[in-house]
Scaffold this active site. Structure first.
Site, PDB file in Angstrom:
ATOM      1  N   ASP A   1      36.943 -69.931  46.448  1.00  0.00           N
ATOM      2  CA  ASP A   1      38.098 -69.899  47.335  1.00  0.00           C
ATOM      3  C   ASP A   1      37.830 -70.718  48.592  1.00  0.00           C
ATOM      4  O   ASP A   1      36.765 -70.616  49.206  1.00  0.00           O
ATOM      5  CB  ASP A   1      38.398 -68.442  47.711  1.00  0.00           C
TER       6      ASP A   1
ATOM      7  N   GLU B   1      38.456 -74.580  45.251  1.00  0.00           N
ATOM      8  CA  GLU B   1      39.723 -74.804  45.922  1.00  0.00           C
ATOM      9  C   GLU B   1      39.372 -75.510  47.222  1.00  0.00           C
ATOM     10  O   GLU B   1      38.645 -74.960  48.055  1.00  0.00           O
ATOM     11  CB  GLU B   1      40.434 -73.484  46.226  1.00  0.00           C
TER      12      GLU B   1
END
Length: 619
Positions: free
Chosen positions: A276, A311
């Protein structure tokens, strides 16, 4: 039973930490607590009530350790620090009574049946993102297992599970996790996760874990009780002080993450990680933590294909280059430019970061050629240049989507793409996504154009929950499209319930056709010679005027052309002998165009629509 960490951490000067069962019947603890004078293990009963305390002795490296005989898996405990607390163990492997309750000693003694599993080759990735709590009525790992055959039949090759590290309460996206090593008890805990992954491998499906290392949630976060060095004011992130990966005491903090990476791969047999917001993992040292994450993940499963995908909004090629070429050595990256351009083109989004995109067919074709759009141009939204050249990077390294948890859930009303575009547009967008050379990611329910929203939901304590609710509503107050709309309360149980998938919806006529289209497109992706080739010169894209784009794939002596009309009418000439493979508006896919659009050597579409033709490659 061996300690939970391998010799790499020890060689870095960081001993194994946490609690584990040793040979015989005894539990060993080791806790890092610099600056403290006294640590005790406080044993708890099954109801979470405290009992006797066991003192830990000072050990080298600002650690405290000790052994308790005649105890094993299932032992519940907390840690008292200089008389304060007691607190859960920040290296806990299980939190059966929640993030504020006692930690549990566990052993990875699951009877795996996947000895022959070698993973999925990255070129074959079709990723299905799933939130465990809302994917089924039960909201558990095991409840997902009966859904695996259907996903395999659809053409999915990998599940990507949104974060499962223990977070406060039972309703959360998972990005507020505070116990990195402890799979959420409400989902089924360590045993349930192992059962899901073992069952997925039996079906030929890989499993990627969404891991959050850029910040830790506030509710239930006891790291500062043990050491101020877990965080640093030298760097800042959108969540406040950054996690300390490069300052005093950072060796232990890095070990927290790297041991966690290894645990997911080694003890849970996960096939990789989705990191993330990797751009918010700040590390000025060498090697960068991202490089060590990738190396540790691969080393944890010799002989098995392990993938680490980030990401990252920066469009940095360095992320994907090998370390020998001064890269960070990751396998893939979420490349959001494709999503943003598709939303702008088909749904008209123009606020926030969408202002950086025109939605033109020229720009969309450029992204289809490159993998991402921004390669150093100035971003109007950011006010500075963004991105680097994508040239030479293999297309499978770019993960594309037309919706994901962020792009749905971070909208005020949790609207899926199907709420904002017509069914015809949804089918056309899906065709382009699934037949491009890039790795497609589907968000759960996308394959039937699910109508259920995916809202932002939390289960925090009353005060933090109030702040989250107020902040959420303030965030969307300035968006014109949401003027007058009541943003759902993230803390309300109904907000969570409304986000649950309705799998029965997939059988309804208006949805079954979409699922048939997805199944056919993914079958083509896996079997068609022109689509299996992804080397240099095997794909191209160009605009056909302002209203259509053409994607071309070449391989095995064949050419496959994907014609997508965004709006209006388009006519595209094809070579003699061209075969119509499918058109998105066929009745079997839920459309209303019965006549094949290929006639007299030309494909004629009235958009939004897509058509696919095949012919022998021209020399």
């Amino acid at each position: 039973m061996a300690s939970p960490d391998d010799s790499r951490a020890v060689r870095a000067g960081v001993p194994p930490l946490g609690a584990w069962v040793e040979e015989g019947s005894r539990v060993r603890w080791r806790v890092w607590a610099p600056g403290h004078q006294r640590l005790e293990v406080v044993l708890h009963d099954a109801k979470g009530q405290p009992g006797r305390a066991v003192p830990l002795a000072r050990e080298p490296g600002d650690c405290f350790g000790g052994v308790l005989e005649d105890h094993g898996a299932g032992t519940l405990y907390k840690l008292r620090v200089d008389g304060e607390g007691p607190f859960p163990d920040p290296w806990s492997r299980s939190q059966p009574l929640g993030v504020h309750g006692p930690s549990e000693v566990v052993v990875p003694d699951f009877e795996w049946t996947d000895a022959g599993w070698k993973g999925v080759e990255p070129q074959a990735l079709v990723i299905y993102e799933v939130h465990v709590g809302t994917a089924t009525p039960e909201g558990t790992f095991e409840a997902l297992i009966p859904r695996l055959p259907g996903l395999k039949d659809l053409g999915v090759t990998a599940l990507e599970i949104m974060p499962v590290a223990a977070f406060p309460g039972v309703r959360n996206w998972g990005y507020d996790g505070v116990d990195l090593f402890a799979p959420l008890h409400a989902y089924g805990g360590p045993e349930g996760l192992r059962r899901l992954i073992d069952a997925a491998h039996a079906r030929g499906l890989a499993v990627l874990i969404d891991a959050v290392y850029n910040h830790f949630g506030p509710d239930g976060n006891y790291l500062r009780a043990y050491s101020p060095h877990y965080f640093t004011g030298r760097h800042h992130t959108p969540w406040g002080d950054a996690v300390n990966y490069d300052g005093e005491g950072s060796a232990y903090v890095r070990s927290l993450v790297l041991s966690n990476v290894e645990m997911w791969i080694r003890d849970y047999h996960a096939d990789g990680l989705r990191l993330d917001a990797a751009h918010a993992i700040i590390d000025d040292g060498k090697p960068h933590l991202l490089t060590e994450i990738a190396e540790r993940a691969r080393a944890a499963a010799p002989g098995r294909r392990v993938l680490v995908i980030a990401e990252d909004e920066r469009n940095e090629r360095r992320l994907l280059l090998p370390t020998a070429k001064d890269g960070l050595g990751l396998d893939g990256v979420w490349a959001d430019d494709f999503h943003h351009q598709m939303r702008r083109a088909f749904a008209g989004d123009s606020e926030g970061y969408y202002q950086d995109y025109t939605g033109s067919t020229e720009d969309l074709a450029r992204t289809l050629r490159q993998g991402w759009f921004y390669e150093g141009q100035v971003s109007k939204n950011l006010g500075h240049a963004r991105g680097t050249k994508a040239e030479g990077l293999e297309p499978w390294r770019f993960v594309h989507c037309i919706q994901n948890h962020d792009q749905v859930g971070n909208r005020a009303l949790g609207e899926r793409l199907g709420h904002d575009v017509s069914p015809a547009a949804f089918r056309a967008m899906s065709t382009l996504l699934l037949l491009s050379p890039y790795t497609p990611l589907l968000f759960m329910g996308q394959e039937w154009n699910a109508s259920t929203p995916f809202l932002y939901f939390t289960d925090h304590n009353a005060e933090l929950g109030r702040l989250v609710t107020e902040g959420r509503r303030k965030e969307f107050a300035g968006f014109k499209r949401f003027a007058g709309a009541e943003v759902p309360d993230p803390q309300a149980q109904d907000t969570f319930k409304r986000s649950r998938l309705d799998w029965s919806e997939a059988e309804k006529p208006e949805h079954a056709g979409v699922r048939a289209l997805y199944r056919e497109l993914l079958r083509l992706r896996a079997t068609d010679a022109a689509l299996k080739e992804i080397g240099p010169g095997s794909y191209d894209a160009r605009a056909l005027g302002p209203d259509a784009v053409l994607l071309e794939r070449r391989g095995g002596g064949q050419t496959l052309q994907v014609l997508v009309s965004l709006r209006g009418s388009v006519e595209h000439r094809v070579p003699p002998g061209a075969e119509l493979v499918l058109w998105s508006e066929a009745p079997r896919f839920g459309g209303s165009v019965e006549s094949p659009p290929l006639r007299d050597g030309a494909v004629r579409l009235r958009g939004p629509a897509a058509a696919v033709v095949r012919f022998t490659a021209l020399r």
